[in-house]
Design a protein around this motif. Structure first.
Motif, PDB file in Angstrom:
ATOM      1  N   LYS A 194       0.709   7.875   7.357  1.00 32.22           N
ATOM      2  CA  LYS A 194      -0.063   7.270   8.248  1.00 32.22           C
ATOM      3  C   LYS A 194      -1.480   7.090   8.282  1.00 32.22           C
ATOM      4  N   GLU A 195      -2.063   8.508   7.965  1.00 34.14           N
ATOM      5  CA  GLU A 195      -3.177   8.696   8.157  1.00 34.14           C
ATOM      6  C   GLU A 195      -4.020   7.903   6.933  1.00 34.14           C
ATOM      7  N   MET A 196      -3.263   7.960   5.695  1.00 30.63           N
ATOM      8  CA  MET A 196      -3.812   7.525   4.501  1.00 30.63           C
ATOM      9  C   MET A 196      -4.002   5.967   4.660  1.00 30.63           C
ATOM     10  N   LEU A 197      -2.897   5.397   5.499  1.00 32.75           N
ATOM     11  CA  LEU A 197      -2.963   3.986   5.678  1.00 32.75           C
ATOM     12  C   LEU A 197      -4.078   3.564   6.778  1.00 32.75           C
ATOM     13  N   VAL A 198      -4.214   4.213   7.650  1.00 34.44           N
ATOM     14  CA  VAL A 198      -5.135   3.922   8.855  1.00 34.44           C
ATOM     15  C   VAL A 198      -6.618   4.185   8.152  1.00 34.44           C
ATOM     16  N   SER A 199      -6.692   5.226   7.211  1.00 34.02           N
ATOM     17  CA  SER A 199      -7.978   5.523   6.565  1.00 34.02           C
ATOM     18  C   SER A 199      -8.453   4.245   5.681  1.00 34.02           C
ATOM     19  N   GLU A 200      -7.292   3.619   5.149  1.00 35.60           N
ATOM     20  CA  GLU A 200      -7.596   2.745   3.938  1.00 35.60           C
ATOM     21  C   GLU A 200      -7.740   1.254   4.541  1.00 35.60           C
ATOM     22  N   ILE A 201      -6.882   1.029   5.359  1.00 36.00           N
ATOM     23  CA  ILE A 201      -6.765  -0.480   5.870  1.00 36.00           C
ATOM     24  C   ILE A 201      -7.472  -0.434   7.240  1.00 36.00           C
ATOM     25  N   GLY A 202      -7.454   0.448   8.195  1.00 36.03           N
ATOM     26  CA  GLY A 202      -8.043   0.381   9.512  1.00 36.03           C
ATOM     27  C   GLY A 202      -6.985   0.648  10.539  1.00 36.03           C
ATOM     28  N   ALA A 235      -3.814  -1.310  11.359  1.00 33.01           N
ATOM     29  CA  ALA A 235      -2.527  -1.061  10.736  1.00 33.01           C
ATOM     30  C   ALA A 235      -1.495  -0.415  11.065  1.00 33.01           C
ATOM     31  N   LYS A 236      -2.111   0.477  12.136  1.00 34.60           N
ATOM     32  CA  LYS A 236      -1.095   1.142  12.714  1.00 34.60           C
ATOM     33  C   LYS A 236       0.070   0.642  13.551  1.00 34.60           C
ATOM     34  N   ASN A 237      -0.067  -0.661  13.819  1.00 38.56           N
ATOM     35  CA  ASN A 237       0.976  -1.313  14.764  1.00 38.56           C
ATOM     36  C   ASN A 237       1.963  -1.702  13.869  1.00 38.56           C
ATOM     37  N   ASN A 238       1.803  -1.843  12.580  1.00 35.73           N
ATOM     38  CA  ASN A 238       2.743  -2.454  11.394  1.00 35.73           C
ATOM     39  C   ASN A 238       3.300  -1.491  10.684  1.00 35.73           C
ATOM     40  N   ILE A 239       2.782  -0.138  10.533  1.00 35.69           N
ATOM     41  CA  ILE A 239       3.396   0.687   9.738  1.00 35.69           C
ATOM     42  C   ILE A 239       4.787   1.129   9.577  1.00 35.69           C
ATOM     43  N   ASN A 240       5.392   1.364  11.157  1.00 37.81           N
ATOM     44  CA  ASN A 240       6.832   1.534  11.092  1.00 37.81           C
ATOM     45  C   ASN A 240       7.528   0.474  10.718  1.00 37.81           C
ATOM     46  N   TYR A 241       7.199  -1.086  10.935  1.00 44.29           N
ATOM     47  CA  TYR A 241       7.962  -2.190  10.481  1.00 44.29           C
ATOM     48  C   TYR A 241       7.811  -2.242   8.878  1.00 44.29           C
ATOM     49  N   SER A 242       6.734  -1.868   8.336  1.00 43.90           N
ATOM     50  CA  SER A 242       6.499  -1.812   6.878  1.00 43.90           C
ATOM     51  C   SER A 242       7.698  -0.870   6.212  1.00 43.90           C
ATOM     52  N   LEU A 243       7.636   0.614   6.967  1.00 42.13           N
ATOM     53  CA  LEU A 243       8.617   1.584   6.266  1.00 42.13           C
ATOM     54  C   LEU A 243       9.998   0.967   6.654  1.00 42.13           C
ATOM     55  N   THR A 244      10.279   0.240   7.586  1.00 39.06           N
ATOM     56  CA  THR A 244      11.515  -0.222   7.720  1.00 39.06           C
ATOM     57  C   THR A 244      12.062  -1.474   6.664  1.00 39.06           C
ATOM     58  N   PHE A 245      10.973  -2.095   6.507  1.00 37.14           N
ATOM     59  CA  PHE A 245      11.004  -3.189   5.479  1.00 37.14           C
ATOM     60  C   PHE A 245      11.518  -2.611   4.152  1.00 37.14           C
ATOM     61  N   LYS A 258       0.771  -1.186   0.089  1.00 42.51           N
ATOM     62  CA  LYS A 258       0.036  -0.036   0.061  1.00 42.51           C
ATOM     63  C   LYS A 258       0.885   1.308  -0.004  1.00 42.51           C
ATOM     64  N   VAL A 259       2.016   1.349   0.818  1.00 42.06           N
ATOM     65  CA  VAL A 259       3.036   2.458   0.949  1.00 42.06           C
ATOM     66  C   VAL A 259       3.451   2.667  -0.544  1.00 42.06           C
ATOM     67  N   LEU A 260       3.906   1.522  -1.333  1.00 41.29           N
ATOM     68  CA  LEU A 260       4.562   1.766  -2.682  1.00 41.29           C
ATOM     69  C   LEU A 260       3.446   2.133  -3.524  1.00 41.29           C
ATOM     70  N   GLY A 261       2.190   1.780  -3.429  1.00 32.02           N
ATOM     71  CA  GLY A 261       1.184   2.324  -4.158  1.00 32.02           C
ATOM     72  C   GLY A 261       1.010   3.834  -4.088  1.00 32.02           C
ATOM     73  N   PHE A 262       0.907   4.198  -2.561  1.00 36.48           N
ATOM     74  CA  PHE A 262       0.768   5.694  -2.516  1.00 36.48           C
ATOM     75  C   PHE A 262       1.801   6.791  -2.984  1.00 36.48           C
ATOM     76  N   LEU A 263       2.920   6.068  -3.078  1.00 37.56           N
ATOM     77  CA  LEU A 263       4.186   6.734  -3.389  1.00 37.56           C
ATOM     78  C   LEU A 263       4.590   6.737  -4.834  1.00 37.56           C
ATOM     79  N   LYS A 264       3.841   5.778  -5.454  1.00 36.81           N
ATOM     80  CA  LYS A 264       3.867   5.968  -7.119  1.00 36.81           C
ATOM     81  C   LYS A 264       3.056   6.768  -7.508  1.00 36.81           C
TER      82      LYS A 264
END
Length: 83
Positions: free
Chosen positions: A37-45, A48-58, A20-26
């Motif tokens: 962070k707000e975009m992800l929470v509004s789209e996924i729920g 998702a907030k718990n794993n956003i930082n892990y996803s960005l780190t990945f 999802k992050v890659l989709g938004f950034l494209k």
């Protein structure tokens, strides 16, 4: 964290959120951290907030995104490198 189990909800997994992050950034190429962070929470729920930082780190660890500290934003890099 990356390996799903039978109890994993794929919707809140690191890989799904990273996609999802890659989709938004494209679409926008540069997004402020809080806005992303707000975009992800509004789209996924909210879960998702718990794993956003892990996803960005990945994504940072595989060289797909860059964090711009001076403006607190995330940008997409290596878009043409599909290896």
């Amino acid at each position: 964290m990356l390996t799903p189990t039978k109890h994993t909800n794929i919707k809140y997994s690191v890989i799904y959120i990273a996609g999802k992050v890659l989709g938004f950034l494209k679409e926008e190429t540069l997004i402020k951290y809080e806005d992303l962070k707000e975009m992800l929470v509004s789209e996924i729920g909210i879960n998702a907030k718990n794993n956003i930082n892990y996803s960005l780190t990945f994504l940072f660890s595989i060289g797909k995104i860059e964090y711009l500290k001076n403006i607190d934003a995330i940008t997409l890099i290596n878009e043409n490198n599909e290896d």
